[in-house]
Enzyme design. Structure first.
Site, PDB file in Angstrom:
ATOM      1  CE  LYS A  68      -4.442  -1.391   1.837  1.00  0.00           C
ATOM      2  NZ  LYS A  68      -5.461  -1.101   2.851  1.00  0.00           N
ATOM      3  CG  ASP A 104      -8.720   1.177   3.152  1.00  0.00           C
ATOM      4  OD1 ASP A 104      -9.471   0.444   2.471  1.00  0.00           O
ATOM      5  OD2 ASP A 104      -7.511   0.928   3.329  1.00  0.00           O
ATOM      6  CB  THR A 155       2.602  -0.945  20.624  1.00  0.00           C
ATOM      7  OG1 THR A 155       2.535  -2.365  20.562  1.00  0.00           O
ATOM      8  CG2 THR A 155       4.053  -0.491  20.653  1.00  0.00           C
TER       9      THR A 155
HETATM   10  P1  NAP Z   1      -2.272  -3.876  11.401  1.00  0.00           P
HETATM   11  O1  NAP Z   1      -1.787  -2.684  10.676  1.00  0.00           O
HETATM   12  O2  NAP Z   1      -1.412  -5.095  11.492  1.00  0.00           O
HETATM   13  O3  NAP Z   1      -2.648  -3.419  12.907  1.00  0.00           O
HETATM   14  C1  NAP Z   1      -3.075  -4.358  13.859  1.00  0.00           C
HETATM   15  C2  NAP Z   1      -3.561  -3.653  15.125  1.00  0.00           C
HETATM   16  O4  NAP Z   1      -4.094  -4.657  16.005  1.00  0.00           O
HETATM   17  C3  NAP Z   1      -2.457  -2.937  15.896  1.00  0.00           C
HETATM   18  O5  NAP Z   1      -2.986  -1.800  16.532  1.00  0.00           O
HETATM   19  C4  NAP Z   1      -2.057  -3.991  16.939  1.00  0.00           C
HETATM   20  O6  NAP Z   1      -1.497  -3.452  18.112  1.00  0.00           O
HETATM   21  C5  NAP Z   1      -3.409  -4.578  17.274  1.00  0.00           C
HETATM   22  N1  NAP Z   1      -3.283  -5.923  17.841  1.00  0.00           N
HETATM   23  C6  NAP Z   1      -2.991  -7.068  17.177  1.00  0.00           C
HETATM   24  N2  NAP Z   1      -2.947  -8.103  18.051  1.00  0.00           N
HETATM   25  C7  NAP Z   1      -3.219  -7.581  19.278  1.00  0.00           C
HETATM   26  C8  NAP Z   1      -3.319  -8.145  20.590  1.00  0.00           C
HETATM   27  N3  NAP Z   1      -3.137  -9.456  20.796  1.00  0.00           N
HETATM   28  N4  NAP Z   1      -3.643  -7.317  21.621  1.00  0.00           N
HETATM   29  C9  NAP Z   1      -3.845  -5.989  21.416  1.00  0.00           C
HETATM   30  N5  NAP Z   1      -3.746  -5.398  20.194  1.00  0.00           N
HETATM   31  C10 NAP Z   1      -3.439  -6.189  19.144  1.00  0.00           C
HETATM   32  O7  NAP Z   1      -3.649  -4.395  10.793  1.00  0.00           O
HETATM   33  P2  NAP Z   1      -4.761  -3.521  10.032  1.00  0.00           P
HETATM   34  O8  NAP Z   1      -4.493  -3.542   8.586  1.00  0.00           O
HETATM   35  O9  NAP Z   1      -4.902  -2.224  10.740  1.00  0.00           O
HETATM   36  O10 NAP Z   1      -6.074  -4.449  10.240  1.00  0.00           O
HETATM   37  C11 NAP Z   1      -6.628  -4.633  11.536  1.00  0.00           C
HETATM   38  C12 NAP Z   1      -7.929  -5.415  11.429  1.00  0.00           C
HETATM   39  O11 NAP Z   1      -8.859  -4.682  10.648  1.00  0.00           O
HETATM   40  C13 NAP Z   1      -7.791  -6.774  10.737  1.00  0.00           C
HETATM   41  O12 NAP Z   1      -8.594  -7.704  11.445  1.00  0.00           O
HETATM   42  C14 NAP Z   1      -8.358  -6.557   9.353  1.00  0.00           C
HETATM   43  O13 NAP Z   1      -8.940  -7.728   8.812  1.00  0.00           O
HETATM   44  C15 NAP Z   1      -9.437  -5.515   9.656  1.00  0.00           C
HETATM   45  N6  NAP Z   1      -9.722  -4.684   8.494  1.00  0.00           N
HETATM   46  C16 NAP Z   1     -11.013  -4.639   8.056  1.00  0.00           C
HETATM   47  C17 NAP Z   1     -11.327  -3.860   6.952  1.00  0.00           C
HETATM   48  C18 NAP Z   1     -12.738  -3.840   6.438  1.00  0.00           C
HETATM   49  O14 NAP Z   1     -12.942  -3.509   5.255  1.00  0.00           O
HETATM   50  N7  NAP Z   1     -13.716  -4.104   7.270  1.00  0.00           N
HETATM   51  C19 NAP Z   1     -10.329  -3.111   6.292  1.00  0.00           C
HETATM   52  C20 NAP Z   1      -9.015  -3.169   6.802  1.00  0.00           C
HETATM   53  C21 NAP Z   1      -8.728  -3.964   7.902  1.00  0.00           C
HETATM   54  P3  NAP Z   1       0.104  -3.223  18.227  1.00  0.00           P
HETATM   55  O15 NAP Z   1       0.383  -1.940  17.532  1.00  0.00           O
HETATM   56  O16 NAP Z   1       0.358  -3.164  19.696  1.00  0.00           O
HETATM   57  O17 NAP Z   1       0.768  -4.410  17.558  1.00  0.00           O
END
Ligand code: NAP
Length: 282
Positions: A68, A104, A155
Site C-alpha cells: 500500500k 478505506d 503499543t
Molecule cells: P495492522 O496494521 O497489522 O494493525 C493491527 C492492530 O491490532 C495494531 O494496533 C495492533 O497493536 C493490534 N493488535 C494485534 N494483536 C493484538 C493483541 N493481541 N492485543 C492488542 N492489540 C493487538 O492491521 P490492520 O491492517 O490495521 O487491520 C486490523 C484489522 O482490521 C484486521 O482484522 C483486518 O482484517 C481488519 N480490516 C477490516 C477492513 C474492512 O474492510 N472491514 C479493512 C481493513 C482492515 P500493536 O500496535 O500493539 O501491535
C-alpha cells in the site's frame, strides 16, 4: 468493437481476498464486459510489475498488504485521501496519468452512515482502539466529522506516532485508560485484529459507555464479533465491518468501469454466505 476492461487486486498473499467476489458480482449485475483478477505480487516483483504497466492494458486495480505504501513511487500522482493516509489502495488512469487513491476512509464512513444513520448528531468524542493501517483510515474519517479521537493501542508508542501524524484533535492513550475515556465517548471503534477468527476477543468492559454510543467493529470474520454481540445485548447501535469492505470498493469500480455500483442487500447476502461457508464452524 469494445475491448475487455481488466482490473486487478494485487498483494502478497492474495488468495484470501474477497474483492474478486465483490467486483465480480457488480460486473455481472451491471452487464459490464470486464474482469477483476487476483495478482500475487511478491515485494521483489513490484518493480517488474510496474516496469511495463502502461503496455499491459489494465484499467486499474486494488492494492493491498504489503504494497500500500510501496506502490506510491510508481504513480504519477496520489489523491488527497492517499496523501492523508500515506497509503494507496486503488489505482486508476486519469488523462494518461496513473493515479493512486485511498478509499478505506470512505468505506469506513459510508458503512457507518448506512448502518447507524444519524450517529454523529450531537456526537463530540470518539475512542478508536488500534494504531495500524485500518486505524489510520478510521481516524481520518472520524476527524473529518469534527469529533475528537482518543486513540488507544497495546503499543502506546504506535498510538503516539499516529496521533502526531494527524493535524487535529487526536490523542494517544494506553488501553488501561479506556474506562475513563468510554464515559465520554459517542463512538467506539475497534480497528485491531482482536475478535477476528483465530484471535482472542477484544476484552473490554462496556459498562462505562453511554447507552447511546455507537459501537463499530471493523473486523468482519466472524460477521458478529464478541464486541458486537455484547454491545448489541446492551442496546447500543452497532456496526459490523463487512460494509466497510463493500463501500470501499465503489469508487474504484466506477473509475475502472465507468459506472457506479450500489451496495445492495443482495450483495451483502452474497458476501455473508461466503464468510459463513468458509468459517471453521460451518
Ligand atoms: P495492522 O496494521 O497489522 O494493525 C493491527 C492492530 O491490532 C495494531 O494496533 C495492533 O497493536 C493490534 N493488535 C494485534 N494483536 C493484538 C493483541 N493481541 N492485543 C492488542 N492489540 C493487538 O492491521 P490492520 O491492517 O490495521 O487491520 C486490523 C484489522 O482490521 C484486521 O482484522 C483486518 O482484517 C481488519 N480490516 C477490516 C477492513 C474492512 O474492510 N472491514 C479493512 C481493513 C482492515 P500493536 O500496535 O500493539 O501491535
Amino acid at each position: 468493437m469494445s475491448a475487455l476492461s481488466r482490473a486487478f487486486v494485487m498483494g502478497h498473499p492474495i488468495a484470501h481476498s474477497r474483492s474478486p467476489l465483490l467486483h465480480g458480482y457488480w460486473l455481472k449485475k451491471m452487464g459490464i464486459e470486464g474482469t477483476y483478477e487476483r495478482l500475487d505480487i511478491a515485494p521483489d516483483r513490484l518493480n517488474a510489475f510496474f516496469s511495463d504497466y502502461r503496455e499491459t492494458g489494465w484499467v486499474g486495480g486494488n492494492v493491498t498488504v504489503p504494497h500500500k505504501s510501496a506502490v506510491i513511487p510508481y504513480l504519477d500522482r496520489i489523491d488527497s485521501n492517499a496523501r492523508a493516509l500515506g497509503a494507496v489502495n486503488t489505482i486508476w488512469w486519469d488523462d494518461g496519468q496513473l493515479i493512486g487513491g485511498n478509499t478505506d476512509g470512505i468505506g469506513f464512513m459510508d458503512n457507518l452512515d448506512e448502518l447507524a444513520p444519524g450517529w454523529d448528531s450531537g456526537a463530540r468524542n470518539s475512542v478508536i482502539i488500534g494504531a495500524g493501517g485500518a486505524a489510520r483510515a478510521a481516524v481520518h474519517g472520524v476527524l473529518g466529522r469534527g469529533l475528537s479521537v482518543s486513540l488507544c493501542n497495546r503499543t502506546q508508542s504506535k498510538a503516539q506516532a499516529l496521533a502526531e501524524y494527524f493535524d487535529g484533535d487526536v490523542r494517544a492513550h494506553s488501553l488501561d485508560e479506556l474506562p475513563g475515556l468510554l464515559e465520554d465517548a459517542d463512538l467506539l471503534v475497534n480497528t485491531t485484529s482482536l475478535g477476528m477468527v483465530g484471535q482472542p476477543p477484544l476484552d473490554i468492559d462496556l459498562a462505562p459507555l453511554k447507552p447511546t454510543a455507537t459501537v463499530y467493529d471493523i473486523v468482519y470474520v466472524p460477521l458478529e464479533t464478541p464486541l458486537i454481540i455484547e454491545a448489541k445485548a446492551k442496546g447500543h447501535p452497532v456496526v459490523g465491518g463487512l460494509g466497510m469492505l463493500l463501500h470501499q470498493g465503489v469508487p474504484g469500480f466506477s473509475h475502472w468501469f465507468g459506472q457506479t455500483p450500489t451496495v445492495s442487500v443482495e450483495l451483502r447476502n452474497l458476501l455473508t454466505d461466503d464468510i459463513v461457508a468458509k468459517s471453521p464452524s460451518a
